[in-house]
Design an enzyme around this catalytic site. Structure first.
Site, PDB file in Angstrom:
ATOM      1  N   ASP A 181       0.884  -1.163   0.000  1.00  0.00           N
ATOM      2  CA  ASP A 181       0.000   0.000   0.000  1.00  0.00           C
ATOM      3  C   ASP A 181       0.917   1.207   0.000  1.00  0.00           C
ATOM      4  O   ASP A 181       1.521   1.535   1.020  1.00  0.00           O
ATOM      5  CB  ASP A 181      -0.891  -0.005   1.243  1.00  0.00           C
ATOM      6  CG  ASP A 181      -1.802   1.227   1.337  1.00  0.00           C
ATOM      7  OD1 ASP A 181      -1.657   2.153   0.504  1.00  0.00           O
ATOM      8  OD2 ASP A 181      -2.647   1.258   2.250  1.00  0.00           O
TER       9      ASP A 181
ATOM     10  N   TYR B 126      -5.791  15.278  -9.780  1.00  0.00           N
ATOM     11  CA  TYR B 126      -4.850  14.438 -10.524  1.00  0.00           C
ATOM     12  C   TYR B 126      -3.742  15.276 -11.158  1.00  0.00           C
ATOM     13  O   TYR B 126      -2.552  14.950 -11.037  1.00  0.00           O
ATOM     14  CB  TYR B 126      -5.612  13.659 -11.596  1.00  0.00           C
ATOM     15  CG  TYR B 126      -4.754  12.760 -12.454  1.00  0.00           C
ATOM     16  CD1 TYR B 126      -4.263  11.564 -11.956  1.00  0.00           C
ATOM     17  CD2 TYR B 126      -4.448  13.104 -13.763  1.00  0.00           C
ATOM     18  CE1 TYR B 126      -3.482  10.719 -12.740  1.00  0.00           C
ATOM     19  CE2 TYR B 126      -3.672  12.275 -14.564  1.00  0.00           C
ATOM     20  CZ  TYR B 126      -3.185  11.085 -14.048  1.00  0.00           C
ATOM     21  OH  TYR B 126      -2.409  10.265 -14.826  1.00  0.00           O
TER      22      TYR B 126
ATOM     23  N   LYS C 197       0.314  14.971 -10.277  1.00  0.00           N
ATOM     24  CA  LYS C 197       1.318  14.581 -11.268  1.00  0.00           C
ATOM     25  C   LYS C 197       2.313  15.713 -11.553  1.00  0.00           C
ATOM     26  O   LYS C 197       3.484  15.445 -11.854  1.00  0.00           O
ATOM     27  CB  LYS C 197       0.625  14.129 -12.560  1.00  0.00           C
ATOM     28  CG  LYS C 197      -0.128  12.813 -12.402  1.00  0.00           C
ATOM     29  CD  LYS C 197       0.786  11.672 -11.963  1.00  0.00           C
ATOM     30  CE  LYS C 197       0.097  10.319 -12.016  1.00  0.00           C
ATOM     31  NZ  LYS C 197       0.998   9.213 -11.631  1.00  0.00           N
TER      32      LYS C 197
ATOM     33  N   THR D 267      -5.756   1.476 -21.588  1.00  0.00           N
ATOM     34  CA  THR D 267      -5.874   0.301 -20.733  1.00  0.00           C
ATOM     35  C   THR D 267      -7.331  -0.154 -20.718  1.00  0.00           C
ATOM     36  O   THR D 267      -8.225   0.543 -21.198  1.00  0.00           O
ATOM     37  CB  THR D 267      -5.436   0.625 -19.301  1.00  0.00           C
ATOM     38  OG1 THR D 267      -6.307   1.635 -18.772  1.00  0.00           O
ATOM     39  CG2 THR D 267      -4.002   1.133 -19.256  1.00  0.00           C
TER      40      THR D 267
END
Length: 269
Positions: free
Chosen positions: A79, A172, A176, A207
């Protein structure tokens, strides 16, 4: 001696530049998506792979697939948001002989409009994407420094770190962008230990998870949804994984603190 001078055949040259024989690579989030492709590709290039994932069953399944293909691999739980878990992972790796490559691949990108975003929503993304990269990198540097053989760290960022791509990705994008600057600073600090640290900025990685989200989320908006914005189209994970392989390979031995973009032309369109 130049690799060209040392090689007698094209195959020998390719192996000397891009082969990972004798290396052990830790791939976080290696149990699915881009991480699975990274694990398989690094193993095919000759590395012993530690597939580290929150989903231990997935990690073990990918490791089993590598072994069945003739490679060496182990699937382990981690984790990345939990310091105790990350330290335990690296202790297991150290006890098993160490590692010279880390790919910080694990990441989350839940779509969440700003006005609906809670502090918990924000913090979850920072914890996985940025804190996780910090914790794994710190432990990898400690390990590589102690080993005295140098190493490679490749962080997986995103084109969203330098250009907004989708609505609802503020947390996000911020995480990043943090990974990018973290990479550069760490590269500066650890060069004295012969550790190279670089960051890959993929875009349009198709993906299975992304494909399902594209099909089900008609509300997605932003530049990344504009037809033709990816000039070369979206791409399967392997076309992005090769960028990480390059950065982890001997061919990139003189490259550190850099951003490598693999986005099919998104940022120039």
């Amino acid at each position: 001696m130049s690799p060209v001078d040392a090689a007698n055949t094209p195959e020998e040259l390719l192996v000397s530049l891009f082969g990972l024989g004798g290396q052990t690579a830790i791939i976080t989030g290696g149990g699915a998506g881009l991480g699975r492709e990274l694990s398989l590709m690094f193993a095919t290039a000759g590395a012993k792979v530690v597939v580290a994932d929150l989903n231990e069953a997935n990690a073990k399944a990918v490791a089993k697939e590598i072994v069945e293909r003739g490679g060496e691999a182990k699937g382990l739980f981690v984790d990345v948001t939990d310091e105790v878990s990350v330290v335990a992972l690296f202790e297991q790796v150290r006890d098993a002989g160490g590692a010279t490559i880390l790919v910080n691949n694990v990441g989350v990108y839940p779509n969440q409009p700003l006005l609906e975003m809670s502090v918990d929503d924000w913090q979850f993304v920072q914890d996985v994407n940025l804190k996780g990269t910090f914790l794994c990198t710190r432990e990898a540097v400690r390990l590589m420094k102690d080993q005295g053989k140098g190493g490679r760290i490749v962080n997986i960022s995103s084109i969203a770190s330098v250009h907004p791509a989708l609505h609802g990705n503020a947390h996000y994008c911020a995480s990043k962008a943090g990974v990018n600057m973290f990479t550069k600073e760490v590269a500066l600090e650890v060069a004295e230990f012969a550790i190279n640290v670089n960051v890959l900025l993929p875009g349009g990685v198709m993906t299975e998870t992304r494909a399902k989200r594209v099909e089900s989320a008609a509300t997605w908006r932003g530049p990344a949804t504009q037809p033709g914005r990816f000039l070369l189209g979206t791409a399967p994970p392997w076309k992005h994984a090769v960028g990480a392989l390059f950065l982890a390979s001997p061919a990139a031995s003189h490259i550190t603190g850099q951003e490598l973009v693999a986005d099919g032309g998104f940022l120039i369109s």
